[in-house]
Scaffold this motif. Structure first.
Motif, mmCIF file in Angstrom:
data_model
loop_
_atom_site.group_PDB
_atom_site.id
_atom_site.type_symbol
_atom_site.label_atom_id
_atom_site.label_comp_id
_atom_site.label_asym_id
_atom_site.label_seq_id
_atom_site.Cartn_x
_atom_site.Cartn_y
_atom_site.Cartn_z
ATOM 1 N N GLU A 250 0.517 -4.351 11.173
ATOM 2 C CA GLU A 250 0.152 -2.959 10.923
ATOM 3 C C GLU A 250 0.920 -2.157 11.949
ATOM 4 O O GLU A 250 0.806 -2.410 13.153
ATOM 5 C CB GLU A 250 -1.351 -2.717 11.135
ATOM 6 C CG GLU A 250 -2.273 -3.488 10.206
ATOM 7 C CD GLU A 250 -2.393 -2.884 8.817
ATOM 8 O OE1 GLU A 250 -1.930 -1.735 8.616
ATOM 9 O OE2 GLU A 250 -2.937 -3.571 7.933
ATOM 10 N N GLU B 129 1.925 3.664 2.731
ATOM 11 C CA GLU B 129 2.557 3.043 3.901
ATOM 12 C C GLU B 129 4.037 2.893 3.581
ATOM 13 O O GLU B 129 4.460 1.937 2.949
ATOM 14 C CB GLU B 129 1.860 1.705 4.184
ATOM 15 C CG GLU B 129 0.355 1.905 4.385
ATOM 16 C CD GLU B 129 -0.473 0.616 4.365
ATOM 17 O OE1 GLU B 129 0.112 -0.473 4.311
ATOM 18 O OE2 GLU B 129 -1.712 0.727 4.409
ATOM 19 N N HIS C 24 -5.963 0.582 -2.584
ATOM 20 C CA HIS C 24 -5.867 -0.351 -1.471
ATOM 21 C C HIS C 24 -6.188 -1.778 -1.909
ATOM 22 O O HIS C 24 -5.661 -2.747 -1.363
ATOM 23 C CB HIS C 24 -6.855 0.109 -0.394
ATOM 24 C CG HIS C 24 -6.689 -0.591 0.898
ATOM 25 N ND1 HIS C 24 -7.307 -1.785 1.175
ATOM 26 C CD2 HIS C 24 -5.953 -0.288 1.981
ATOM 27 C CE1 HIS C 24 -6.969 -2.175 2.388
ATOM 28 N NE2 HIS C 24 -6.147 -1.286 2.899
ATOM 29 N N HIS D 229 0.854 -1.196 0.000
ATOM 30 C CA HIS D 229 0.000 0.000 0.000
ATOM 31 C C HIS D 229 0.881 1.234 0.000
ATOM 32 O O HIS D 229 1.605 1.496 0.963
ATOM 33 C CB HIS D 229 -0.944 -0.034 1.209
ATOM 34 C CG HIS D 229 -1.979 -1.105 1.083
ATOM 35 N ND1 HIS D 229 -2.499 -1.781 2.156
ATOM 36 C CD2 HIS D 229 -2.567 -1.623 -0.023
ATOM 37 C CE1 HIS D 229 -3.379 -2.671 1.712
ATOM 38 N NE2 HIS D 229 -3.435 -2.588 0.399
ATOM 39 N N HIS E 277 2.388 -3.627 6.779
ATOM 40 C CA HIS E 277 1.438 -2.533 6.528
ATOM 41 C C HIS E 277 1.568 -1.471 7.610
ATOM 42 O O HIS E 277 2.158 -1.710 8.665
ATOM 43 C CB HIS E 277 0.004 -3.059 6.555
ATOM 44 C CG HIS E 277 -0.330 -3.960 5.418
ATOM 45 N ND1 HIS E 277 -1.003 -3.512 4.308
ATOM 46 C CD2 HIS E 277 -0.095 -5.282 5.221
ATOM 47 C CE1 HIS E 277 -1.166 -4.525 3.469
ATOM 48 N NE2 HIS E 277 -0.628 -5.613 4.000
ATOM 49 N N GLU E 278 0.930 -0.334 7.364
ATOM 50 C CA GLU E 278 0.899 0.735 8.363
ATOM 51 C C GLU E 278 -0.473 1.367 8.379
ATOM 52 O O GLU E 278 -0.847 2.070 7.442
ATOM 53 C CB GLU E 278 1.878 1.850 7.957
ATOM 54 C CG GLU E 278 3.325 1.532 8.138
ATOM 55 C CD GLU E 278 4.205 2.560 7.452
ATOM 56 O OE1 GLU E 278 5.249 2.160 6.940
ATOM 57 O OE2 GLU E 278 3.820 3.745 7.408
HETATM 58 ZN ZN ZN Z 1 -1.851 -1.635 4.128
#
Ligand code: ZN
Length: 1006
Positions: free
Chosen positions: A347, A167, A239, A164, A272-273
Motif C-alpha cells: 500500500e 488507486e 473494492h 482498485h 495498492h494505494e
Molecule cells: Zn487497494
C-alpha cells in the motif's frame, strides 16, 4: 527538438537487442526525464538511486515518447488503451519485452501480462514455464530431478497494478518499470533480467481504471463543475473486486487465475494505494490456518529485506505488520498464496489521482510502533512522483531479492507443492467428499466446476465406500440435508440422536460420490474452502470475513474424511461436470422437484410464456416425492421444455394430470427492479452478478428514479433493495439525502470527451443528486400498498421499518454483538411460506454485523429475569417468612414463534387491538438458531442478540409484502444456498400468503 541533445553519451551498444542487431543503439541517461523526476519529487527522502534517473536508449522509446509526459508527472493519468499501447510499443522495439493478452474485461477492455527478461531467457520462455509447472505438481518427481529443475529454472516475479480503480499510481509506474528493466545496464537491473523473469500486468481493473481517469480528468478540465464520485469501480463491484477469489466470478479474477496456473509465478505482487507512505504486507495475523508455514516466513523475509534497503537509504515511512490480517483467502494475491506461490502486496500513499498536495497525518499513522520504527511524518507535500518512487524502488529490491535467491525461493515453491501433496497422509484430512446422493445436483456440479477452474482435481468413486468410525471423519457436514427426514419426531428421539451424533459413526459414501483428494498440489485451497473456520475473539479485529465454509453457504453436503484408506478406493478423475437433464415418464403434466438449485429460477425466466404452477404442499406422484414449491407444468410443449431441461441439467418427470393432487398457484415471471444509489454500488454488484449468471432479468434502477416515478407498481412487481449504506438511522439518512443538491445538475453520461462513464448493464442519469428523498420513500410505500413486493436486504432492512411499513416488526442495530462476516445456522420456521419452498429444515446463512430483527410489540414477553435473593437455589422458589407458602404460577413454555405475537390475558383491549388481523401478521420464514448452535464458521460474540430471532420475515403491508433479510443472501458468489430465498419470494410475489396458518384456504388460481 532533437532528443539526443539531452543524452549524455556513455557508450554505443551494438548488440543491445539481438533482434535489432544491425542497429547501433545509443544509450546513456535520459537527462530531460531525469530532471523531471527530481523536479516532481518533493523531498530527497522519497527517492532512491534506483529511480532518480531514467536511462536512455535510442532504440527503445521511453514512456514520455509515447505519453508526452514522464511517469509520475502531476495532473495526468493515462487510459488503458494508451498504457497497453506503450507496452506493445516496447515489445516491438526490444526482444527483452513480450506482451501477452490475458483476456478481456466485462466491458471489453484488454488485460495484459508483459514479460521482461533478457534475450537468452526470452528464447527459452516455454521451457521455463514447463519447469515451474513441473515443480508446481511434483507428483512422480524424484528429489534429484527436482533439484536439477530448480538449478535450471528462473523464478518469476509477477507485479500487477490497480485492481482498485481510485488507486492510480501503479499503472503509470509499471510502464516505467518495464522500460527500466528492459534497458538499464546496472548490475542490479542486469541481475533481475538475467536471473529471473518479470511479469507485469499494468492494470487489473481495466474498466474501472478508464472510468476513474474520466472522473479525474473531468475535474481537472472542468474545475467549475462538482467533482464526481466513482460510482462503478469496475463493472460489478467496487473494492470487493479483490474479494472474489473464492467465487472467481469477475473477468479479472478468471484472467489472473488462468494466467497464474499457466506460469506459476514464484511471487505475485498486488500494488495498492491507501496508507502512508509504503506499507509492505505481512499482516497482523491470525494468518490463514491452511497455508504452509513456509509462506508466512517468506512474507516476513521479503518485507524486511525491502524495508531495510529503503530505510538504509534514508527513505521515510516504510513499514509492515498492521493494516490487514492475512486470514480470509479472498484477495487477488491469494491466487498465488493458495496455489503454493507467494502472494504479497504494497500500500503506498495516493492522492486519488495525480495531484500534488500537502498531506497531514494524525498519530494513528505517525506514531512509532515496534513494526513502524521509522513512521510517516505529520505533514509533507506529497506528489504522484513520490508514490512512483516508493513503489518502484521497493519492488525493484523485491525483484532483485528473488533473482539473487532464485534457487532458494524455487526450492521453497517445490517444497510447498510437495507438502501439499503429502498433506493427505501427514496433517490430513485425507479427502473431502461430496456425496453422490446430493439432492442439489446443480449447485454441487457448479462448485465442483469452480474447483476445476481453481486447478483442483476432482475424482468420482466407482463403488460405495464404508469408512470405519473414527473421530474427525464427517464434520462439518451440512446439517440441513435430506438425512434429516426423521427430525420432526418427538423430543426424546432428538436427544437420543444427539447422543448418537457424539459417537463416531461409520461413514457410507455412495458410489458416484465426488472425492477431493488432499494428495494433490492445491489441496490447501480446497481444504480452506471446505473446512470450518474458528476466529477467536481474542485475536486482532478481523480485516474482512471471518468465516466462509463454502459447502454450508452453498447448501451442499460435504464430508471431511480423515481415513487415508479412502485414497486407495477405485475412483476416476473428472473433467468439467455436465449434468444430464431431460424428461422421463409419459403424460402431459410435467413435474420438477424443487430442490432450490438456482437453475430452476433460470428455467422459469427462460420460458416466461410457459404457464408454471407451484405446489403448496409436498406431494407424491408415480411413487416419487415432490417438495412443497415443486413446479407443475400442465399441457406443456414437451420438446421445448426438454431442450431447456437438457441445457440446464434439470430432471423433469412427466405424469398424467389426474395423478397430481395438490393445491397450487401460478408461478409468476415478475418485473424485477434492482435498486442502486449514486454513492456506492458495491453490494448491488454481487446481486447483479447473481442475476446475470442465472439469466434472471431485472431493471437496474437508481434511487433518484424511484423519487421521480409516480406509479412504481405499474412498472414493477418486485423491488429489491440490496444492502447499501450504513445500518439504522445513519443508513436511512444517507439513502434519503444521497449526494447533496448543491450546484447544478450532475449528469452521469458518456460524452465524446469522457466516453467511459457508463456501459451496457450500468446506468446513466441527467442528475445523480438527491437520493431517494421523501417522495421516493412514499413511492416505495405506495408500491407495496398497491400489491408490490419489496425485498430489503441486511442494512437496507431499516428503511421500510423506519418508513412504517413493517407492522409488529422492529429492525435495530445490535448493541454489543460482533459478527464480522460469519456463517450462522438458521432453521426454517414456516415451512409453508413460499419463500421456504424447496428447503430442508435448516440453512446456513452469511451474516455480517446486523441488523437485529424482532417480531412483536414487546407486550406479553415472559419475565426472563433471574429470581431475587432468598432461600434455596436459583431454580428453587423462595419462601416468604411469617405466612403460609404460596407457590408461584407455573410459567408456560412457548416457542419463540408462539411467544412473539402472544398477548396475555392480563393485557387490555388496546394491546389486542394493536395486533393486526391474522392474515396481516408478520410471518417469520427463517429464524436464527439458539445461541449454542448459532456459529458454524468465523466469529460471533454477543450472539444472544440474534439467537432465535427472525432471519427472514415476510410482513404484509396493504395489498403487498415487505420481506426483510437480516442475512445477506447474495454475497460474493459464495452464498448460492440462500439465493433461492430471493427467487422464491420473486416468483411467488403475488402468492406469498399461500400456506398461512390462518386456516384461510389456498388462494384460487388467478
Ligand atoms: Zn487497494
Amino acid at each position: 527538438m532533437n532528443r539526443t541533445a539531452f543524452v549524455i553519451l556513455l557508450s554505443v551498444c551494438l548488440l543491445c537487442a539481438t533482434g535489432l542487431a544491425q542497429t547501433a543503439c545509443t544509450t546513456g541517461d535520459h537527462s530531460e526525464y531525469t530532471k523531471k523526476i527530481k523536479e516532481f519529487t518533493t523531498e530527497p527522502f522519497f527517492i532512491t538511486e534506483l529511480v532518480d534517473h531514467l536511462p536512455y536508449n535510442s532504440c527503445v522509446p521511453a514512456p514520455d515518447v509515447h505519453l508526452h509526459h514522464i511517469v509520475g508527472a502531476p495532473d495526468v493519468l493515462d487510459y488503458t488503451k494508451e498504457i497497453n499501447a506503450y507496452m506493445r510499443l516496447l515489445a516491438s522495439k526490444t526482444p527483452r519485452v513480450k506482451v501477452m493478452s490475458i483476456g478481456m474485461s466485462e466491458e471489453g477492455r484488454e488485460m495484459l501480462a508483459v514479460v521482461v527478461t533478457d534475450e537468452a531467457n526470452m528464447a527459452k520462455l516455454d521451457r521455463y514455464r514447463e519447469i515451474t509447472a513441473r515443480l508446481a505438481d511434483p507428483r512422480g518427481l524424484s528429489a534429484d530431478e527436482a533439484q536439477k529443475l530448480i538449478a535450471e529454472a528462473k523464478p518469476i516475479y509477477w507485479a500487477d497494478g490497480s485492481i482498485h480503480s481510485p488507486e492510480t499510481g501503479a499503472p503509470e509506474m509499471l510502464m516505467e518499470l518495464a522500460y527500466r528493466l528492459a534497458v538499464e545496464e546496472t548490475p542490479f537491473i542486469q541481475k533481475i533480467r538475467k536471473d529471473s523473469i518479470v511479469m507485469i500486468t499494468p492494470i487489473v481493473e481495466v474498466d474501472g481504471h478508464d472510468r476513474e481517469v474520466d472522473v479525474y480528468l473531468r475535474h481537472k478540465k472542468h474545475p467549475e463543475e462538482a467533482p464526481y464520485p466513482l460510482i462503478w469501480w469496475g463493472h460489478y463491484v467496487a473494492h470487493d473486486n479483490n474479494r472474489d477469489n473464492l467465487g472467481v466470478t469477475l473477468a479479472l479474477s478468471r484472467n489472473m487465475l488462468k494466467t497464474f496456473l499457466e506460469w506459476h509465478p514464484t511471487v505475485m505482487h498486488d500494488l495498492h494505494e491507501s496508507v502512508p507512505y509504503l506499507y509492505i504486507m505481512t499482516g497482523t495475523g491470525p494468518y490463514n490456518a491452511w497455508v504452509d508455514p513456509i509462506v508466512i516466513s517468506e512474507w516476513q523475509e521479503m518485507a524486511y529485506h525491502e524495508i531495510e534497503e529503503m530505510t538504509k537509504r534514508g527513505v521515510v515511512g516504510v513499514w509492515t505488520h498492521g493494516f490487514y490480517d492475512g486470514w480470509a483467502p479472498n484477495y487477488l494475491l491469494s491466487i498465488a498464496t493458495m496455489h503454493n506461490g507467494i502472494g504479497r502486496f504494497y500500500e503506498t500513499f495516493g492522492n486519488g489521482g495525480a495531484d500534488t498536495r500537502v498531506r497531514s497525518l494524525g498519530p494513528a499513522n505517525t506514531s512509532r510502533e515496534w513494526f513502524r520504527p521509522n513512521p510517516p511524518l505529520p505533514k509533507v507535500k506529497w506528489s504522484a512522483r513520490n508514490n512512483i518512487n516508493m513503489q518502484e524502488s521497493a519492488i525493484l529490491f523485491g525483484m532483485n531479492n528473488l533473482a539473487s535467491n532464485g534457487p532458494k525461493f524455487l526450492n521453497n515453491f517445490y517444497l510447498k507443492s510437495r507438502r501439499s501433496v503429502e498433506k493427505a497422509r501427514t496433517e490430513g484430512p485425507a479427502a473431502w467428499v461430496l456425496p453422490g446422493d446430493e439432492t442439489r445436483t446443480a449447485e454441487q456440479a457448479n462448485f465442483l466446476n469452480l474447483l476445476e477452474l481453481q486447478g483442483v482435481e476432482v475424482h468420482r468413486l466407482e463403488k460405495e465406500v464404508r469408512l470405519p468410525a473414527v473421530a474427525g471423519n464427517a464434520p462439518p457436514e451440512r446439517k440441513g440435508g435430506d438425512k434429516d427426514k426423521d427430525r420432526d419426531k418427538d423430543k426424546d428421539k432428538d436427544d437420543k440422536a444427539k447422543k448418537d451424533d457424539a459417537k463416531p459413526q461409520e461413514t457410507v459414501l455412495p458410489a458416484g460420490s465426488y472425492v477431493i483428494r488432499m494428495d494433490q498440489p492445491y489441496s490447501r485451497l480446497a481444504d480452506t474452502m471446505l473446512d470450518t473456520q474458528y476466529y477467536s475473539s481474542r485475536d486482532p479485529r478481523s480485516y474482512d470475513d471471518t468465516g466462509w465454509t463454502l459447502g454450508a453457504l452453498k447448501n451442499i453436503r460435504t464430508v471431511r474424511v480423515t481415513e487415508a484408506s479412502l485414497l486407495d478406493a477405485p475412483m476416476k478423475k473428472m473433467g468439467k461436470i455436465e449434468l444430464a437433464g431431460g424428461i422421463a415418464g409419459q403424460g402431459k403434466t410435467l413435474l420438477i422437484n424443487h430442490n432450490t438449485d438456482n437453475t430452476l429460477a433460470t428455467l422459469r425466466f427462460r420460458l416466461p410464456e410457459v404457464a408454471m404452477e407451484a405446489a403448496e404442499e409436498p406431494f407424491e406422484a408415480d411413487g416419487l416425492k415432490f417438495k412443497a414449491g415443486s413446479f407443475i407444468l400442465r399441457n406443456a410443449d414437451r420438446d421445448k421444455i426438454e431442450k431447456a431441461a437438457k441445457d440446464l441439467g434439470i430432471k423433469i418427470h412427466a405424469t398424467r394430470d389426474e395423478d397430481v393432487k395438490v393445491a397450487s398457484h401460478p408461478l409468476a415471471v415478475p418485473k424485477v427492479a434492482l435498486v442502486h444509489n449514486w454513492i456506492n454500488t458495491q453490494n448491488d454488484g454481487w446481486y447483479r452478478i447473481a442475476f446475470d449468471e442465472l439469466k434472471v432479468p431485472y431493471t437496474y434502477v437508481a434511487d433518484t428514479v424511484l423519487r421521480e416515478t409516480q406509479n412504481l407498481r405499474q412498472k414493477f412487481d418486485v423491488i429489491i433493495l440490496p444492502p447499501s449504506g450504513g445500518f439504522g438511522g445513519a443508513g436511512l439518512n444517507t439513502a434519503l439525502r444521497g449526494l447533496p443538491m448543491r450546484g447544478g445538475p450532475m449528469p452521469w453520461k458518456n460524452t465524446e470527451e469522457f466516453p467511459n462513464m457508463t456501459a451496457t448493464g450500468l446506468d446513466s442519469a441527467d442528475d445523480i443528486r438527491g437520493g431517494l428523498g421523501y417522495s421516493g420513500l412514499a413511492a416505495l410505500e405506495q408500491f407495496v400498498r398497491d400489491g408490490g413486493l419489496l425485498l430489503a436486504m441486511q442494512s437496507s432492512a431499516s428503511l421500510p421499518f423506519a418508513a412504517g411499513m413493517t407492522d409488529m416488526v422492529t429492525v435495530a442495530d445490535p448493541r454489543t454483538m460482533q459478527a464480522p462476516g460469519s456463517v450462522l445456522l438458521s432453521t426454517i420456521d414456516d415451512k409453508k411460506s413460499p419463500i421456504a419452498y424447496g428447503y430442508d429444515d435448516k440453512l446456513y446463512l452469511y451474516y455480517r454485523q446486523g441488523p437485529v430483527i424482532t417480531v412483536g410489540a414487546g407486550f406479553g414477553q415472559e419475565e426472563n429475569t433471574p429470581r431475587s435473593s432468598g432461600r434455596g437455589s436459583a431454580a428453587d422458589p423462595d419462601v416468604i417468612q411469617g405466612r403460609p407458602y404460596i407457590a408461584p404460577e407455573k410459567t408456560v413454555k412457548r416457542t419463540p414463534r408462539e411467544q412473539e405475537l402472544y398477548v396475555s390475558e392480563e393485557l387490555g383491549d388496546l394491546a389486542r387491538w394493536l395486533l393486526p388481523a391474522k392474515d396481516q401478521q408478520p410471518r417469520v420464514v427463517l429464524r436464527f438458531a439458539a445461541e449454542k448452535d448459532l456459529l458454524l464458521s468465523g466469529m460471533i460474540t454477543g450472539g444472544n442478540e440474534i439467537a432465535e430471532k427472525p432471519a427472514v420475515v415476510d410482513v404484509p403491508h396493504g395489498k403487498g409484502h415487505v420481506v426483510l433479510f437480516a442475512n445477506n443472501p447474495m454475497w460474493r458468489d459464495e452464498t448460492m444456498g440462500s439465493y433461492f430465498l430471493v427467487f422464491n419470494a420473486i416468483m411467488n410475489f403475488d402468492h406469498l400468503n399461500a400456506g398461512r396458518e390462518t386456516g384461510k384456504p389456498a388462494q384460487p388460481h388467478d
